[in-house]
Write an enzyme that holds these catalytic residues in place. Structure first.
Site, PDB file in Angstrom:
ATOM      1  N   MET A 193      68.073  -4.988  22.411  1.00  0.00           N
ATOM      2  CA  MET A 193      69.327  -5.633  22.103  1.00  0.00           C
ATOM      3  C   MET A 193      70.068  -4.786  21.071  1.00  0.00           C
ATOM      4  SD  MET A 193      70.023  -9.352  20.256  1.00  0.00           S
ATOM      5  CE  MET A 193      68.319  -9.661  20.137  1.00  0.00           C
ATOM      6  N   PRO A 194      71.127  -4.089  21.483  1.00  0.00           N
ATOM      7  CA  PRO A 194      71.921  -3.310  20.528  1.00  0.00           C
ATOM      8  C   PRO A 194      72.713  -4.228  19.591  1.00  0.00           C
ATOM      9  CG  PRO A 194      72.376  -2.644  22.802  1.00  0.00           C
ATOM     10  CD  PRO A 194      71.569  -3.891  22.855  1.00  0.00           C
ATOM     11  N   ILE A 195      72.775  -3.830  18.335  1.00  0.00           N
ATOM     12  CA  ILE A 195      73.536  -4.576  17.336  1.00  0.00           C
ATOM     13  C   ILE A 195      74.437  -3.598  16.591  1.00  0.00           C
ATOM     14  CG2 ILE A 195      73.432  -6.009  15.263  1.00  0.00           C
ATOM     15  CD1 ILE A 195      70.596  -6.838  16.161  1.00  0.00           C
ATOM     16  N   ARG A 236      75.226  -7.265  20.586  1.00  0.00           N
ATOM     17  CA  ARG A 236      75.676  -8.088  19.462  1.00  0.00           C
ATOM     18  C   ARG A 236      76.599  -7.241  18.588  1.00  0.00           C
ATOM     19  NH1 ARG A 236      73.336 -10.760  22.658  1.00  0.00           N
ATOM     20  NH2 ARG A 236      71.624 -12.212  22.294  1.00  0.00           N
TER      21      ARG A 236
END
Length: 66
Positions: A1-3, A40
């Site tokens: 999940m990239p943030i 995100r």
């Protein structure tokens, strides 16, 4: 999940911030071949009096350019 965390000076409209969220989300998803739903993006707004460059706050710079 990239943030992604983005710091910006306070004062931009909700529409501008929404556009930023949408565009950054798309760019990250496309760049990493990741599902949009996994990306995100957080925006942190900094008051002009708490952000300085060259020893002058953004508020001071804005005031001196007015």
């Amino acid at each position: 999940m990239p943030i992604a965390m983005i710091h910006i000076a306070e004062g931009r409209s909700e529409e501008k911030k929404h556009a930023l969220l949408v565009n950054v989300t798309r760019a990250i998803a496309e760049s990493l071949d990741a599902p949009l739903e996994s990306v995100r993006v957080l925006i942190q707004e900094i008051p002009e009096r708490q952000w300085a460059a060259g020893g002058k706050t953004l508020a001071e710079r804005r005031h001196s350019n007015a």
